[in-house]
Motif scaffolding. Structure first.
Motif, PDB file in Angstrom:
ATOM      1  N   UNK A  67       2.299  11.097   4.831  1.00 54.32           N
ATOM      2  CA  UNK A  67       3.288  11.240   3.770  1.00 54.32           C
ATOM      3  C   UNK A  67       2.644  11.411   2.405  1.00 54.32           C
ATOM      4  N   UNK A  68       1.538  10.707   2.183  1.00 52.08           N
ATOM      5  CA  UNK A  68       0.802  10.849   0.920  1.00 52.08           C
ATOM      6  C   UNK A  68       0.327  12.285   0.731  1.00 52.08           C
ATOM      7  N   UNK A  69      -0.296  12.846   1.755  1.00 51.24           N
ATOM      8  CA  UNK A  69      -0.822  14.214   1.653  1.00 51.24           C
ATOM      9  C   UNK A  69       0.303  15.231   1.449  1.00 51.24           C
ATOM     10  N   UNK A  70       1.409  15.066   2.180  1.00 54.21           N
ATOM     11  CA  UNK A  70       2.505  16.022   2.081  1.00 54.21           C
ATOM     12  C   UNK A  70       3.222  15.913   0.736  1.00 54.21           C
ATOM     13  N   UNK A  71       3.460  14.699   0.261  1.00 55.70           N
ATOM     14  CA  UNK A  71       4.142  14.539  -1.018  1.00 55.70           C
ATOM     15  C   UNK A  71       3.277  15.059  -2.158  1.00 55.70           C
ATOM     16  N   UNK A  72       1.974  14.785  -2.112  1.00 48.71           N
ATOM     17  CA  UNK A  72       1.074  15.270  -3.154  1.00 48.71           C
ATOM     18  C   UNK A  72       1.002  16.794  -3.172  1.00 48.71           C
ATOM     19  N   UNK A  73       1.320  17.436  -2.044  1.00 52.63           N
ATOM     20  CA  UNK A  73       1.245  18.895  -1.926  1.00 52.63           C
ATOM     21  C   UNK A  73       2.619  19.541  -1.899  1.00 52.63           C
ATOM     22  N   UNK A  74       3.676  18.764  -2.109  1.00 50.88           N
ATOM     23  CA  UNK A  74       5.039  19.254  -1.879  1.00 50.88           C
ATOM     24  C   UNK A  74       5.399  20.445  -2.750  1.00 50.88           C
ATOM     25  N   UNK A  75       5.047  20.417  -4.026  1.00 51.87           N
ATOM     26  CA  UNK A  75       5.379  21.531  -4.901  1.00 51.87           C
ATOM     27  C   UNK A  75       4.684  22.816  -4.482  1.00 51.87           C
ATOM     28  N   UNK A  76       3.425  22.708  -4.108  1.00 58.28           N
ATOM     29  CA  UNK A  76       2.663  23.879  -3.669  1.00 58.28           C
ATOM     30  C   UNK A  76       3.241  24.441  -2.369  1.00 58.28           C
ATOM     31  N   UNK A  77       3.577  23.556  -1.442  1.00 57.60           N
ATOM     32  CA  UNK A  77       4.139  24.002  -0.169  1.00 57.60           C
ATOM     33  C   UNK A  77       5.483  24.692  -0.374  1.00 57.60           C
ATOM     34  N   UNK A  78       6.313  24.130  -1.260  1.00 56.91           N
ATOM     35  CA  UNK A  78       7.623  24.728  -1.520  1.00 56.91           C
ATOM     36  C   UNK A  78       7.475  26.119  -2.129  1.00 56.91           C
ATOM     37  N   UNK A  79       6.558  26.260  -3.088  1.00 54.63           N
ATOM     38  CA  UNK A  79       6.342  27.559  -3.727  1.00 54.63           C
ATOM     39  C   UNK A  79       5.804  28.583  -2.724  1.00 54.63           C
ATOM     40  N   UNK A  80       4.903  28.155  -1.859  1.00 55.93           N
ATOM     41  CA  UNK A  80       4.336  29.066  -0.854  1.00 55.93           C
ATOM     42  C   UNK A  80       5.420  29.542   0.109  1.00 55.93           C
ATOM     43  N   UNK A 112       0.821  -1.214   0.000  1.00 57.79           N
ATOM     44  CA  UNK A 112       0.000   0.000   0.000  1.00 57.79           C
ATOM     45  C   UNK A 112       0.857   1.265   0.000  1.00 57.79           C
ATOM     46  N   UNK A 113       1.933   1.246   0.801  1.00 57.86           N
ATOM     47  CA  UNK A 113       2.751   2.447   0.952  1.00 57.86           C
ATOM     48  C   UNK A 113       3.382   2.851  -0.383  1.00 57.86           C
ATOM     49  N   UNK A 114       3.923   1.877  -1.113  1.00 52.52           N
ATOM     50  CA  UNK A 114       4.543   2.181  -2.404  1.00 52.52           C
ATOM     51  C   UNK A 114       3.528   2.778  -3.367  1.00 52.52           C
ATOM     52  N   UNK A 115       2.354   2.188  -3.428  1.00 55.73           N
ATOM     53  CA  UNK A 115       1.302   2.711  -4.309  1.00 55.73           C
ATOM     54  C   UNK A 115       0.934   4.145  -3.936  1.00 55.73           C
ATOM     55  N   UNK A 116       0.758   4.389  -2.639  1.00 57.03           N
ATOM     56  CA  UNK A 116       0.389   5.733  -2.200  1.00 57.03           C
ATOM     57  C   UNK A 116       1.455   6.756  -2.578  1.00 57.03           C
ATOM     58  N   UNK A 117       2.728   6.397  -2.390  1.00 60.27           N
ATOM     59  CA  UNK A 117       3.798   7.342  -2.700  1.00 60.27           C
ATOM     60  C   UNK A 117       3.891   7.608  -4.205  1.00 60.27           C
ATOM     61  N   UNK A 118       3.693   6.581  -5.014  1.00 58.59           N
ATOM     62  CA  UNK A 118       3.725   6.771  -6.466  1.00 58.59           C
ATOM     63  C   UNK A 118       2.565   7.658  -6.927  1.00 58.59           C
ATOM     64  N   UNK A 119       1.390   7.430  -6.368  1.00 54.76           N
ATOM     65  CA  UNK A 119       0.234   8.256  -6.730  1.00 54.76           C
ATOM     66  C   UNK A 119       0.449   9.695  -6.271  1.00 54.76           C
ATOM     67  N   UNK A 120       0.971   9.868  -5.053  1.00 55.57           N
ATOM     68  CA  UNK A 120       1.243  11.213  -4.542  1.00 55.57           C
ATOM     69  C   UNK A 120       2.273  11.925  -5.413  1.00 55.57           C
ATOM     70  N   UNK A 121       3.300  11.196  -5.852  1.00 54.24           N
ATOM     71  CA  UNK A 121       4.313  11.793  -6.723  1.00 54.24           C
ATOM     72  C   UNK A 121       3.700  12.216  -8.055  1.00 54.24           C
ATOM     73  N   UNK A 122       2.813  11.389  -8.591  1.00 54.86           N
ATOM     74  CA  UNK A 122       2.141  11.743  -9.845  1.00 54.86           C
ATOM     75  C   UNK A 122       1.293  12.998  -9.679  1.00 54.86           C
TER      76      UNK A 122
END
Length: 216
Positions: free
Chosen positions: A153-166, A1-11
């Motif tokens: 981790x899923x929520x943070x990775x999926x939002x990482x670009x937005x958080x970095x820009x902010x 499950x963890x690998x799938x979640x991280x791949x989806x979050x990265x996408x």
């Protein structure tokens, strides 16, 4: 499950359209506050989807051969096939555009208030990928603390670009605005290639894995 979640979050993080819109949001007057509203709405969507899935499963993953387990895998398969089909369609449109040698004009938008920015976040969230994440969260077992870390981790990775820009806009607003706008200009010319790559890669992964689990 963890690998799938991280791949989806990265996408989700690599999908270019939300980031392109977010750059315009944070570059507008009072952009930091509008960007914060955008991020909060974005995160709220992810949290609500996860909460709904956990409420339906009770925090216990169904057996892979049970009707709920099979339904979740079938839904993941359908999403994977749809992503592949969408990626192929965008690729064909990209080739036609290259042959015609047409030039698209940069898009512009005006976001008047933080509420409008929040609504834009809901509108631009890649819901197909979020749905793929939901079918994966079905397998979450909340009796283990590591599950909560994986969901966070899923929520943070999926939002990482937005958080970095902010954060960049908060600590270095002038330099950030110039660089983010230049980055958006580059993304404007390469967004179709990025969408094709992300959709095809994630779609093929979800399709292959779902078929393997359904037939295994």
């Amino acid at each position: 499950m963890v690998l799938d979640l991280m791949l989806i979050a990265l996408a989700i993080a690599l999908y270019p359209l939300p980031m392109m819109a977010f750059i315009l949001v944070v570059s507008s007057p009072r952009g930091v506050w509008k960007g914060l509203a955008f991020i909060l709405a974005w995160l709220a969507n992810l949290v609500v989807v996860i909460a709904i899935v956990l409420a339906l499963t009770g925090g216990e993953p169904p057996s892979p051969r049970s009707p709920p387990g099979v339904a979740a895998l079938a839904a993941k398969l359908a999403i994977g096939v749809w992503l592949v089909a969408y990626g192929v369609r965008r690729y064909r449109r990209l080739k036609v555009r290259a042959v015609r040698d047409t030039t698209s004009k940069p898009s512009r938008m005006e976001v008047g208030s933080p509420w409008a920015a929040a609504g834009l976040a809901v509108l631009l969230q890649p819901w197909g990928m979020v749905a793929a994440g939901a079918t994966t969260v079905v397998q979450a077992d909340t009796s283990h603390s590591t599950t909560y870390l994986a969901l966070l981790g899923f929520c943070l990775l999926a939002s990482s670009g937005l958080l970095a820009a902010e954060l960049y806009m908060v600590f270095a607003p002038e330099a950030a605005q110039d660089r983010l706008l230049r980055m958006r200009t580059w993304m404007e010319g390469h967004k179709d290639e990025a969408i094709v790559f992300v959709c095809l890669l994630l779609g093929m992964w979800l399709t292959a894995q779902s078929i393997y689990e359904l037939t295994g």
